[in-house]
Design a protein around this motif. Sequence first.
Motif, mmCIF file in Angstrom:
data_model
loop_
_atom_site.group_PDB
_atom_site.id
_atom_site.type_symbol
_atom_site.label_atom_id
_atom_site.label_comp_id
_atom_site.label_asym_id
_atom_site.label_seq_id
_atom_site.Cartn_x
_atom_site.Cartn_y
_atom_site.Cartn_z
ATOM 1 N N THR A 89 -47.710 -35.702 -16.809
ATOM 2 C CA THR A 89 -47.223 -35.143 -18.884
ATOM 3 C C THR A 89 -48.450 -34.066 -19.485
ATOM 4 O O THR A 89 -48.696 -33.835 -20.799
ATOM 5 C CB THR A 89 -48.117 -36.723 -19.822
ATOM 6 N N ALA A 110 -48.415 -35.699 -38.893
ATOM 7 C CA ALA A 110 -49.416 -35.963 -37.559
ATOM 8 C C ALA A 110 -50.450 -37.621 -37.732
ATOM 9 O O ALA A 110 -50.295 -38.319 -36.681
ATOM 10 C CB ALA A 110 -50.575 -35.164 -37.566
ATOM 11 N N ILE A 125 -47.651 -39.933 -36.237
ATOM 12 C CA ILE A 125 -46.958 -39.820 -35.210
ATOM 13 C C ILE A 125 -48.558 -40.809 -34.475
ATOM 14 O O ILE A 125 -47.878 -41.751 -33.409
ATOM 15 C CB ILE A 125 -47.887 -38.257 -34.282
ATOM 16 N N SER A 170 -49.373 -31.391 -36.699
ATOM 17 C CA SER A 170 -48.587 -32.942 -35.863
ATOM 18 C C SER A 170 -48.225 -32.381 -34.245
ATOM 19 O O SER A 170 -48.777 -33.852 -33.901
ATOM 20 C CB SER A 170 -47.226 -32.773 -36.740
ATOM 21 N N VAL A 171 -47.894 -31.208 -34.136
ATOM 22 C CA VAL A 171 -47.823 -30.872 -31.963
ATOM 23 C C VAL A 171 -49.030 -31.205 -31.574
ATOM 24 O O VAL A 171 -49.381 -32.081 -30.960
ATOM 25 C CB VAL A 171 -47.667 -28.951 -32.143
ATOM 26 N N VAL A 173 -50.773 -38.253 -26.261
ATOM 27 C CA VAL A 173 -50.273 -38.457 -25.137
ATOM 28 C C VAL A 173 -50.789 -38.102 -24.141
ATOM 29 O O VAL A 173 -51.764 -39.050 -22.675
ATOM 30 C CB VAL A 173 -49.223 -37.304 -24.814
ATOM 31 N N MET A 221 -48.074 -31.834 -22.239
ATOM 32 C CA MET A 221 -49.289 -30.893 -23.165
ATOM 33 C C MET A 221 -49.556 -29.608 -23.103
ATOM 34 O O MET A 221 -50.175 -29.284 -24.108
ATOM 35 C CB MET A 221 -49.953 -32.405 -23.635
ATOM 36 N N PHE A 266 -48.062 -44.079 -32.502
ATOM 37 C CA PHE A 266 -48.158 -44.427 -30.596
ATOM 38 C C PHE A 266 -49.362 -45.236 -30.450
ATOM 39 O O PHE A 266 -49.227 -45.213 -29.011
ATOM 40 C CB PHE A 266 -48.728 -42.598 -31.087
ATOM 41 N N VAL A 296 -49.533 -34.936 -31.251
ATOM 42 C CA VAL A 296 -48.490 -35.587 -30.109
ATOM 43 C C VAL A 296 -49.720 -35.684 -28.799
ATOM 44 O O VAL A 296 -49.560 -36.106 -27.909
ATOM 45 C CB VAL A 296 -47.421 -34.654 -30.264
ATOM 46 N N GLN A 297 -50.064 -33.794 -28.831
ATOM 47 C CA GLN A 297 -51.164 -34.029 -27.327
ATOM 48 C C GLN A 297 -51.928 -35.003 -27.251
ATOM 49 O O GLN A 297 -52.102 -35.161 -26.438
ATOM 50 C CB GLN A 297 -52.028 -32.537 -27.583
#
Length: 316
Positions: A68, A255, A258, A86-87, A94, A72, A262, A90-91
């Motif tokens: 994982t 973002a 997320i 937003s990306v 995770v 990323m 999360f 996620v990084q």
Amino acid sequence: MDHSGHGMDMDLQPFTLGRGLQWSAEPFFLVACALGLGLYLWGVVRLRRRGDAWSPGRTVAFVAGVLTVALMMCTKLNDYGMVMFSVHMVQHMVISMLSPILVLLGAPVTLALRALPVAGQGRKGPRELLLMLLHSRYMRVVTHPLFTIPMFIASLYALYFTPLFDFLMGSRTGHVAMMVHFFAVGLVFFWPIMGVDPGPHRPGYLMRMLELFAGMPFHAFFGIALMMASTTMVETFQNPPASLGVDPLSDQTAAGGIAWAFSEIPSVLVLIALLFQWYGSEQRQAKRKDRAADRDGDKELEAYNAYLASLDARRS
């Protein structure tokens, strides 16, 4: 300083999952992930050769954890994460909350202690150094809830809502350092809670659940703060490359969503793991009691029966 391009000469196309998952290795993380997997599998093979068992589930969890991180950091997700909030989120989520839990479920410290050879008399090998580190005052401090919970929270607020974030995002090195920090904070936060590996702090199961839930509301609130903001909060993501066709404010709202969503995932994962451990330890205790009873012919039960008989005698 122009944050929009980050020294990348390529024009990124609008983000899709397919584009995000293309190979684009970050050298530091590529080496670190390969090394982590190599050392872990070496340990497992060493135990097997010796005829010792090692749970395949642990191996699967550890490998998944490392993969994982690689997913990323060694794909185009990392390039998009430099220019899209937003990306990037996620990084961050995770690497700070999913990868550490999976890695910890793999019990890497236990594996190392079992696989590393014991150094000769008076010598200090890797195993001895690892034990010294585990028992050090430093470890006691960094795995203490009074350190880990504030650190976990500060990684969100002190980073994103101060100029520190923009400074770190200004270079690849700063970005890598930030991701390493997220992973490390996740590890020390979840390590005492998961309780798979030996460590300085071994709180009871109830305490562990409290520790787990102490950090999560702050996490959710951070996400909500980003979602509700009517202006862009972070300079880095204010002017995304035109080729992406992204509106910075709606990207920031995404973002926040997320980050908010999360915070539930690790809670559920850790709770399930804790309940399994709890159940397992209760089972082990019951077995120990049974074995003890077999050995001493159930002295506890006999004593209790004698006690009841004595009460009966008194009554009559």
